[in-house]
Design a protein around this motif. Structure first.
Motif: not given
Lengths: 195, 335
Positions: B286-290, B309-315, B259-268
């Motif tokens: 499913a959790d990663f997608a949401s 980003s809390k506890g959504i499991g391993e990327a 999620p942080a990668d995706a938000a970072f790209m939006m900020q750029l």
């Protein structure tokens, strides 16, 4: 005077540009704001729900409770315009695609909508429409929905074949196409005059 | 409906389709079940492919358009738009996808290129195309060829965002740089960018021992002369300079895994995000997608990013791009 464009997903910026042009033409002193913040939407005198994916936008406005604010303001008489996905969200009832995806609707217009009524992207089209009260308009339909049933209080403004593609019910205005993609600002000017 | 009054496949319709995807997440899926997970999570579209890029990398061999039967199953399973990938330059794969009812074609470096000289002349299609780009030159060429959407190439299948960031920064800074050059200078840039279209004719002349420079009037790609291409790129660059962004929607792709990668790209400055292997190679798709969908919509709200980003499991495990050899990089395909 504030006009809010609900800014979660879709062609938000295009609506902002079209509204700014329209406000200039009408000599209206408007603040056009792309926003997803409850306190900002709360202060709106008109609201636009843009085109995009209705499944996505629905999930976000209902998830963030923005839906409650839009419904309340609409019931108080604030003009609300929806285009394409926005039209779907304004409807009271959806087709099997809406049901299958559990898409929640705002239910502000007494119509039944059909998603992707004209087909897929390959079938997306442009055509010249004559819109009641607005006039000739070069309309862009992109995987567009359509109104298949409308109750008495709904004023039909334009049709394509058997489908209603523009409609008005009191302060609620809905289009199956994308006036925000055209250079022509007639539709947005009509909407701003409703304030 | 009187068909003669309807226009199909115009630039406005194609670019308009891409604009409807803005602020959204487009997810790679390999079957109908994954497509359903993506739709439920709030994806604005799905990208149908045979294998996600991480698996393409592992398996090796020639990567081609997905099986139309699989793509059709995905089309039937979801209500959101379905995109699919073709090999760079593979006109026939594109025609097949158009016939199948795919909503947008990704002419993608993730698959094995089919043409070393040219990309598809995308204006000849009714459905819109998205293409990858590492630089303003690649982006401008693809837009001139008719692409309705650009995405960064990044380095697909690595789960490593570094190359997507590199490409977004390069493109953005190049656009800002156009303000610092006069129109003669921009014309020279257009001529330089047009250079990659003359390779075929150049090779032919060299092989025939003809020592003649390419001239303005030489037809070099489809029906276009070198001059047509330079002028087309020049007009595109002037518009990009004036509006200070690409003239089509610009998404981030190639290595977005969290999620942080995706938000970072939006900020750029990305208009939206493609997530390839990042979702179905994570421990909890499913959790990663949401979470990635939420992150894109709240990209400028750090407290939301922290919360989702809390506890959504391993990327996905991911790869260090700097340890890849040039041969292993997908981004160098199709300039």
């Amino acid at each position: 005077m504030r006009v809010s464009v609900i800014g979660f997903q879709g062609d938000v910026e295009e609506h902002v540009i079209a509204l700014n042009k329209s406000a200039n033409r009408l000599h209206l002193d408007c603040e056009i704001l792309a926003t997803r913040k409850a306190d900002e939407i709360e202060e709106s005198e008109a609201i636009v729900i843009p085109g995009g994916e209705s499944t996505t936008i629905s999930r976000l406005i209902f998830g963030d409770k923005i839906s409650d604010i839009i419904i309340r303001l609409a019931n108080e008489g604030v003009p609300v315009m929806g285009t394409c996905a926005g039209l779907i969200l304004l409807a009271r009832e959806g087709d099997e695609q809406v049901e299958k995806t559990d898409t929640q609707l705002l239910g502000l217009m007494d119509v039944r909508v059909k998603r992707n009524a004209f087909g897929r992207q390959r079938e997306s089209f442009q055509t010249r429409l004559n819109i009641k009260g607005i006039g000739e308009f070069d309309a862009v339909f992109i995987r567009a929905p359509a109104i298949t049933e409308a109750e008495n209080g709904v004023d039909v403004l334009a049709t394509v074949d058997e489908y209603v593609v523009a409609a008005k019910q009191d302060n609620i205005l809905a289009f199956a196409f994308h006036p925000e993609l055209a250079d022509d600002t007639k539709v947005h000017e009509y909407f701003l005059r409703m304030i | 409906m009187e068909l003669e009054k309807l226009k199909f496949g115009t630039e406005l319709i194609k670019r308009g389709f891409a604009k409807m995807q803005k602020g959204g997440v487009i997810m790679d899926v390999t079957n109908a079940e994954q497509a359903g997970v993506a739709e439920d999570a709030g994806a604005v579209a799905v990208m149908a492919l045979h294998k996600v890029p991480a698996d393409i990398r592992q398996t090796g061999g020639v990567a081609r358009m997905a099986d139309p039967k699989k793509i059709k199953e995905i089309i039937d399973a979801v209500t959101i738009p379905v995109m699919a990938k073709i090999r760079i330059g593979h006109v026939t794969e594109a025609q097949a996808l158009e016939a199948l009812g795919v909503d947008m074609v990704d002419e993608s470096e993730v698959l094995t290129p089919a043409d070393v000289f040219f990309h598809v002349d995308k204006r000849k299609f009714v459905i819109p195309f998205v293409c990858g780009a590492r630089s303003l030159g690649e982006a401008t060429r693809r837009i001139w060829e008719g692409a309705a959407m650009i995405r960064t190439k990044g380095e697909a299948g690595t789960g490593n965002v570094v190359e997507a960031v590199r490409h977004m920064r390069l493109i953005n800074r190049s656009i800002a740089n156009l303000k610092e050059i006069d129109e003669d200078g921009i014309h020279k840039v257009a001529e330089h960018y047009a250079g990659s279209y003359v390779k075929l004719l150049g090779d032919i002349r060299e092989e025939a021992g003809i020592n003649r420079e390419i001239t303005q009037k030489d037809v070099v790609f489809e029906e276009y002369t070198f001059e047509d291409i330079v002028e087309g790129l020049y007009r595109e660059l002037l518009e990009i300079r004036d509006i200070q962004r690409l003239t089509v929607v610009n998404f981030a792709a190639g290595g977005v895994a969290t999620p942080a990668d995706a938000a970072f790209m939006m900020q750029l400055g990305a208009d939206g995000v493609f997530v390839g292997s990042g979702i179905f190679k994570s421990s909890n798709p499913a959790d990663f997608a949401s979470a990635i969908v939420e992150a894109v919509h709240h990209y400028d709200e750090p407290e939301v990013i922290a919360e989702i980003s809390k506890g959504i499991g391993e990327a996905m495990k991911g790869l260090d791009v700097f340890l890849l050899s040039e041969d292993e990089k997908l981004q160098t395909r199709g300039v």
